[in-house]
Write a protein that holds these residues in place. Structure first.
Motif, PDB file in Angstrom:
ATOM      1  N   THR A 180       0.815  -1.214   0.000  1.00  0.00           N
ATOM      2  CA  THR A 180       0.000   0.000   0.000  1.00  0.00           C
ATOM      3  C   THR A 180       0.853   1.272   0.000  1.00  0.00           C
ATOM      4  OG1 THR A 180      -0.121  -0.115   2.417  1.00  0.00           O
ATOM      5  CG2 THR A 180      -1.979  -1.025   1.172  1.00  0.00           C
ATOM      6  N   GLN A 181       0.258   2.306  -0.592  1.00  0.00           N
ATOM      7  CA  GLN A 181       0.864   3.630  -0.607  1.00  0.00           C
ATOM      8  C   GLN A 181      -0.149   4.618  -0.008  1.00  0.00           C
ATOM      9  OE1 GLN A 181       1.847   4.356  -4.724  1.00  0.00           O
ATOM     10  NE2 GLN A 181       3.315   2.659  -4.801  1.00  0.00           N
ATOM     11  N   THR A 182       0.337   5.793   0.365  1.00  0.00           N
ATOM     12  CA  THR A 182      -0.575   6.776   0.978  1.00  0.00           C
ATOM     13  C   THR A 182      -1.685   7.188   0.015  1.00  0.00           C
ATOM     14  OG1 THR A 182       0.942   8.543   0.358  1.00  0.00           O
ATOM     15  CG2 THR A 182       1.143   7.661   2.599  1.00  0.00           C
ATOM     16  N   THR A 183      -1.442   7.046  -1.262  1.00  0.00           N
ATOM     17  CA  THR A 183      -2.473   7.387  -2.257  1.00  0.00           C
ATOM     18  C   THR A 183      -3.612   6.378  -2.288  1.00  0.00           C
ATOM     19  OG1 THR A 183      -1.142   6.261  -3.921  1.00  0.00           O
ATOM     20  CG2 THR A 183      -0.926   8.661  -3.783  1.00  0.00           C
ATOM     21  N   ASP A 184      -3.447   5.241  -1.590  1.00  0.00           N
ATOM     22  CA  ASP A 184      -4.509   4.234  -1.545  1.00  0.00           C
ATOM     23  C   ASP A 184      -5.572   4.547  -0.495  1.00  0.00           C
ATOM     24  OD1 ASP A 184      -1.992   1.703  -2.048  1.00  0.00           O
ATOM     25  OD2 ASP A 184      -3.304   2.639  -3.541  1.00  0.00           O
ATOM     26  N   VAL A 185      -5.323   5.567   0.319  1.00  0.00           N
ATOM     27  CA  VAL A 185      -6.274   5.942   1.373  1.00  0.00           C
ATOM     28  C   VAL A 185      -7.654   6.220   0.791  1.00  0.00           C
ATOM     29  CG1 VAL A 185      -6.875   7.827   2.943  1.00  0.00           C
ATOM     30  CG2 VAL A 185      -4.580   6.839   2.991  1.00  0.00           C
ATOM     31  N   GLY A 186      -8.682   5.718   1.472  1.00  0.00           N
ATOM     32  CA  GLY A 186     -10.043   5.971   1.026  1.00  0.00           C
ATOM     33  C   GLY A 186     -10.956   4.850   1.469  1.00  0.00           C
ATOM     34  N   THR A 187     -12.189   4.899   0.986  1.00  0.00           N
ATOM     35  CA  THR A 187     -13.150   3.844   1.276  1.00  0.00           C
ATOM     36  C   THR A 187     -13.415   3.064   0.003  1.00  0.00           C
ATOM     37  OG1 THR A 187     -14.184   5.185   3.006  1.00  0.00           O
ATOM     38  CG2 THR A 187     -15.456   3.334   2.171  1.00  0.00           C
ATOM     39  N   TYR A 188     -13.365   1.752   0.107  1.00  0.00           N
ATOM     40  CA  TYR A 188     -13.563   0.874  -1.031  1.00  0.00           C
ATOM     41  C   TYR A 188     -14.926   0.199  -0.910  1.00  0.00           C
ATOM     42  CZ  TYR A 188      -8.679   1.686  -2.028  1.00  0.00           C
ATOM     43  OH  TYR A 188      -7.477   2.302  -2.328  1.00  0.00           O
ATOM     44  N   PHE A 189     -15.705   0.316  -1.969  1.00  0.00           N
ATOM     45  CA  PHE A 189     -17.043  -0.268  -1.999  1.00  0.00           C
ATOM     46  C   PHE A 189     -17.140  -1.317  -3.094  1.00  0.00           C
ATOM     47  CE2 PHE A 189     -19.357   2.526   0.806  1.00  0.00           C
ATOM     48  CZ  PHE A 189     -18.726   3.759   0.708  1.00  0.00           C
ATOM     49  N   CYS A 190     -17.863  -2.389  -2.792  1.00  0.00           N
ATOM     50  CA  CYS A 190     -18.293  -3.278  -3.860  1.00  0.00           C
ATOM     51  C   CYS A 190     -19.766  -2.978  -4.147  1.00  0.00           C
ATOM     52  CB  CYS A 190     -18.111  -4.746  -3.476  1.00  0.00           C
ATOM     53  SG  CYS A 190     -19.070  -5.283  -2.049  1.00  0.00           S
ATOM     54  N   ALA A 191     -20.211  -3.335  -5.327  1.00  0.00           N
ATOM     55  CA  ALA A 191     -21.606  -3.114  -5.718  1.00  0.00           C
ATOM     56  C   ALA A 191     -22.051  -4.261  -6.604  1.00  0.00           C
ATOM     57  CB  ALA A 191     -21.767  -1.780  -6.446  1.00  0.00           C
ATOM     58  N   ASP A 192     -23.275  -4.713  -6.397  1.00  0.00           N
ATOM     59  CA  ASP A 192     -23.818  -5.816  -7.182  1.00  0.00           C
ATOM     60  C   ASP A 192     -25.018  -5.324  -7.981  1.00  0.00           C
ATOM     61  OD1 ASP A 192     -25.636  -8.866  -6.517  1.00  0.00           O
ATOM     62  OD2 ASP A 192     -24.194  -8.444  -8.116  1.00  0.00           O
ATOM     63  N   GLU A 193     -25.129  -5.803  -9.199  1.00  0.00           N
ATOM     64  CA  GLU A 193     -26.279  -5.457 -10.028  1.00  0.00           C
ATOM     65  C   GLU A 193     -27.401  -6.442  -9.703  1.00  0.00           C
ATOM     66  OE1 GLU A 193     -25.792  -5.769 -14.225  1.00  0.00           O
ATOM     67  OE2 GLU A 193     -27.513  -4.486 -14.639  1.00  0.00           O
ATOM     68  N   VAL A 194     -28.400  -5.981  -8.970  1.00  0.00           N
ATOM     69  CA  VAL A 194     -29.450  -6.879  -8.487  1.00  0.00           C
ATOM     70  C   VAL A 194     -30.676  -6.886  -9.383  1.00  0.00           C
ATOM     71  CG1 VAL A 194     -28.681  -6.686  -6.098  1.00  0.00           C
ATOM     72  CG2 VAL A 194     -30.394  -5.090  -6.968  1.00  0.00           C
ATOM     73  N   GLY A 195     -30.732  -5.980 -10.297  1.00  0.00           N
ATOM     74  CA  GLY A 195     -31.828  -5.903 -11.245  1.00  0.00           C
ATOM     75  C   GLY A 195     -31.343  -5.073 -12.407  1.00  0.00           C
ATOM     76  N   THR A 196     -32.125  -4.952 -13.433  1.00  0.00           N
ATOM     77  CA  THR A 196     -31.677  -4.173 -14.591  1.00  0.00           C
ATOM     78  C   THR A 196     -31.360  -2.742 -14.149  1.00  0.00           C
ATOM     79  OG1 THR A 196     -33.094  -5.496 -16.001  1.00  0.00           O
ATOM     80  CG2 THR A 196     -32.250  -3.441 -16.920  1.00  0.00           C
ATOM     81  N   TYR A 197     -30.109  -2.382 -14.248  1.00  0.00           N
ATOM     82  CA  TYR A 197     -29.599  -1.060 -13.887  1.00  0.00           C
ATOM     83  C   TYR A 197     -29.775  -0.728 -12.412  1.00  0.00           C
ATOM     84  CZ  TYR A 197     -29.969  -0.799 -18.936  1.00  0.00           C
ATOM     85  OH  TYR A 197     -29.875  -1.073 -20.264  1.00  0.00           O
ATOM     86  N   LYS A 198     -30.060  -1.700 -11.578  1.00  0.00           N
ATOM     87  CA  LYS A 198     -30.214  -1.449 -10.148  1.00  0.00           C
ATOM     88  C   LYS A 198     -29.005  -2.019  -9.411  1.00  0.00           C
ATOM     89  CE  LYS A 198     -33.259  -2.137  -6.197  1.00  0.00           C
ATOM     90  NZ  LYS A 198     -34.497  -2.761  -5.700  1.00  0.00           N
ATOM     91  N   TYR A 199     -28.256  -1.149  -8.746  1.00  0.00           N
ATOM     92  CA  TYR A 199     -27.025  -1.546  -8.085  1.00  0.00           C
ATOM     93  C   TYR A 199     -27.153  -1.378  -6.581  1.00  0.00           C
ATOM     94  CZ  TYR A 199     -24.902  -1.550 -12.694  1.00  0.00           C
ATOM     95  OH  TYR A 199     -24.603  -1.834 -13.993  1.00  0.00           O
TER      96      TYR A 199
END
Lengths: 110, 113
Positions: free
Chosen positions: A79-98
């Motif tokens: 890791t580097q200091t530029t990696d700081v942040g919040t990481y999210f995953c997202a799933d497509e549960v319906g047409t265009y619905k995340y």
């Protein structure tokens, strides 16, 4: 409804250490996306995984989709200091619905 | 360059006030979304729209309504703001031709007193 959980919620690492965040679902995931949100910023798309067992790399980032499509992971090497942040995953549960996961906040100590 | 613009970065409103949050995208995307972001809860979908005048409820639509009169503009309306609607609101858009990345605006931080 479907819930997408991420662990850990927070992670502090020393610069140079590796980091992994996991995205888990009670149901089969469809298409997994990963986003990064810098402090004070907005989520920015990193990658999308579609196939069971898929592995993709972007420089020091490795993204993996589980064989059973019930989980996904993001691993950062050295890791580097530029990696700081919040990481999210997202799933497509319906047409265009995340549906987004709860996020993992990464802090990198120099 | 892709751009999603939210009209207000910071708003302070009083309980019971009507609140409008505006979002404009310049990418000719069919799909637009409103999420709210709260610590420990991630991003939760309030409403989304897949075409002009079309809308669908997300996971937490209660207390909110939306308007999509033009393709580029998607508005979130709080008819009577309450303190539990204090949050960061994020607008996003997505091209309709394929599944793919969401483009987010900078966010609107709403405080309801």
């Amino acid at each position: 409804g479907q819930q997408v959980m991420q662990i850990p919620q927070y992670q502090h690492v020393q610069e140079g250490e590796d980091f992994t965040t996991y995205c888990n679902s009670s149901t089969t995931l469809s298409n997994i996306q990963w986003y990064k949100q810098r402090p004070g910023g907005h989520p920015v798309f990193l990658i999308q995984l579609v196939k069971s067992g898929e592995v993709k790399k972007q420089k020091r980032l490795t993204f993996q989709f589980g064989e059973a499509k019930k989980n996904s992971s993001l691993h950062i090497t050295a890791t580097q200091t530029t990696d700081v942040g919040t990481y999210f995953c997202a799933d497509e549960v319906g047409t265009y619905k995340y549906i987004f996961g709860t996020g993992t906040r990464l802090k990198v100590l120099a | 360059d892709v751009k999603v613009t939210q009209s207000s970065r910071y708003l302070v409103k009083r309980t019971g006030e009507k609140v409008f949050l505006e979002c404009v995208q310049d990418m000719d995307h069919e799909n637009m979304f409103w999420y709210r972001q709260d610590p420990g809860l991630g991003l939760r979908l309030i409403y989304f729209s897949y075409d002009v005048k079309m809308k669908e409820k997300g996971d937490i639509p209660e207390g909110y309504s939306v308007s999509r009169e033009k393709k580029e503009r998607f508005s979130l309306i709080l008819e009577s703001a309450s303190t539990n609607q204090t949050s960061m609101y994020l607008c996003a858009s997505l091209a309709g031709t394929r599944t793919g990345e969401l483009f987010f605006g900078e966010g609107s931080r709403l405080t309801v007193l």
